[in-house]
Design a protein around this motif. Structure first.
Motif, PDB file in Angstrom:
ATOM      1  N   SER A  56      38.221  38.980  37.510  1.00 53.55           N
ATOM      2  CA  SER A  56      37.980  40.427  37.490  1.00 53.55           C
ATOM      3  C   SER A  56      39.088  41.176  38.227  1.00 53.55           C
ATOM      4  N   PHE A  57      39.435  40.677  39.396  1.00 55.08           N
ATOM      5  CA  PHE A  57      40.501  41.332  40.164  1.00 55.08           C
ATOM      6  C   PHE A  57      41.858  41.157  39.500  1.00 55.08           C
ATOM      7  N   GLU A  58      42.104  39.985  38.964  1.00 54.30           N
ATOM      8  CA  GLU A  58      43.392  39.698  38.332  1.00 54.30           C
ATOM      9  C   GLU A  58      43.626  40.564  37.099  1.00 54.30           C
ATOM     10  N   HIS A  59      42.580  40.780  36.315  1.00 55.06           N
ATOM     11  CA  HIS A  59      42.705  41.551  35.080  1.00 55.06           C
ATOM     12  C   HIS A  59      42.303  43.012  35.249  1.00 55.06           C
ATOM     13  N   ARG A  60      41.937  43.384  36.477  1.00 52.88           N
ATOM     14  CA  ARG A  60      41.500  44.754  36.787  1.00 52.88           C
ATOM     15  C   ARG A  60      40.392  45.215  35.823  1.00 52.88           C
ATOM     16  N   GLU A  61      39.375  44.359  35.704  1.00 52.83           N
ATOM     17  CA  GLU A  61      38.276  44.637  34.792  1.00 52.83           C
ATOM     18  C   GLU A  61      36.981  44.090  35.402  1.00 52.83           C
ATOM     19  N   ASN A  62      35.895  44.825  35.253  1.00 52.24           N
ATOM     20  CA  ASN A  62      34.613  44.403  35.788  1.00 52.24           C
ATOM     21  C   ASN A  62      33.951  43.442  34.794  1.00 52.24           C
ATOM     22  N   LEU A  63      34.197  42.145  34.989  1.00 52.18           N
ATOM     23  CA  LEU A  63      33.672  41.152  34.064  1.00 52.18           C
ATOM     24  C   LEU A  63      32.164  40.986  34.189  1.00 52.18           C
ATOM     25  N   VAL A  64      31.617  41.219  35.372  1.00 50.27           N
ATOM     26  CA  VAL A  64      30.170  41.114  35.545  1.00 50.27           C
ATOM     27  C   VAL A  64      29.474  42.180  34.703  1.00 50.27           C
ATOM     28  N   LYS A  65      30.017  43.406  34.729  1.00 50.39           N
ATOM     29  CA  LYS A  65      29.451  44.481  33.908  1.00 50.39           C
ATOM     30  C   LYS A  65      29.573  44.131  32.425  1.00 50.39           C
ATOM     31  N   SER A  66      30.692  43.540  32.050  1.00 50.07           N
ATOM     32  CA  SER A  66      30.893  43.142  30.652  1.00 50.07           C
ATOM     33  C   SER A  66      29.882  42.083  30.224  1.00 50.07           C
ATOM     34  N   MET A  67      29.543  41.165  31.130  1.00 47.37           N
ATOM     35  CA  MET A  67      28.561  40.131  30.805  1.00 47.37           C
ATOM     36  C   MET A  67      27.171  40.729  30.627  1.00 47.37           C
ATOM     37  N   ILE A  68      26.861  41.762  31.399  1.00 48.40           N
ATOM     38  CA  ILE A  68      25.540  42.380  31.318  1.00 48.40           C
ATOM     39  C   ILE A  68      25.418  43.269  30.092  1.00 48.40           C
ATOM     40  N   THR A  69      26.425  44.126  29.864  1.00 43.29           N
ATOM     41  CA  THR A  69      26.348  45.089  28.769  1.00 43.29           C
ATOM     42  C   THR A  69      26.810  44.509  27.438  1.00 43.29           C
ATOM     43  N   GLY A  70      27.662  43.490  27.482  1.00 46.43           N
ATOM     44  CA  GLY A  70      28.207  42.924  26.257  1.00 46.43           C
ATOM     45  C   GLY A  70      29.389  43.705  25.730  1.00 46.43           C
ATOM     46  N   ARG A  71      29.869  44.669  26.531  1.00 45.84           N
ATOM     47  CA  ARG A  71      31.004  45.497  26.097  1.00 45.84           C
ATOM     48  C   ARG A  71      32.163  45.310  27.063  1.00 45.84           C
ATOM     49  N   LYS A  72      33.359  45.269  26.459  1.00 47.18           N
ATOM     50  CA  LYS A  72      34.570  45.065  27.234  1.00 47.18           C
ATOM     51  C   LYS A  72      35.618  46.016  26.697  1.00 47.18           C
ATOM     52  N   ARG A  73      36.456  46.505  27.579  1.00 48.05           N
ATOM     53  CA  ARG A  73      37.474  47.453  27.121  1.00 48.05           C
ATOM     54  C   ARG A  73      38.485  46.751  26.215  1.00 48.05           C
ATOM     55  N   ALA A  74      38.995  47.495  25.273  1.00 45.49           N
ATOM     56  CA  ALA A  74      39.987  46.941  24.344  1.00 45.49           C
ATOM     57  C   ALA A  74      41.305  46.742  25.072  1.00 45.49           C
ATOM     58  N   SER A  75      41.962  45.659  24.783  1.00 47.42           N
ATOM     59  CA  SER A  75      43.240  45.382  25.444  1.00 47.42           C
ATOM     60  C   SER A  75      44.395  45.768  24.578  1.00 47.42           C
TER      61      SER A  75
END
Length: 75
Positions: A56-75
């Motif tokens: 999460s810190f390395e990619h500057r993305e909240n992976l825990v939130k992504s696991m809960i919501t099922g949504r991830k920002r487009a890269s």
């Protein structure tokens, strides 16, 4: 990680069940295996959480939130 966690949980469950049967009641070696598998499961869980936090810190993305919501920002 999923396969390792499932294997450890399965081993812990199987040895835990075996300890309740008449054939293995009081078997010290089985209790030792059960304890090792349970401790390895806890260690794997800790490593998994640390890996998610690091990613999460390395990619500057909240992976825990992504696991809960099922949504991830487009890269």
């Amino acid at each position: 990680m999923i396969l390792a966690l499932l294997a450890m949980l399965a081993g812990t469950c199987i040895t835990g069940y075996m300890m309740t049967t008449d054939a293995f009641w009081g078997a010290k070696w089985l209790e030792d295996i059960h304890a090792v598998l349970a401790n390895l499961t806890v260690a794997l869980i800790a490593f998994h959480i640390l890996g998610v936090l690091l990613a999460s810190f390395e990619h500057r993305e909240n992976l825990v939130k992504s696991m809960i919501t099922g949504r991830k920002r487009a890269s």
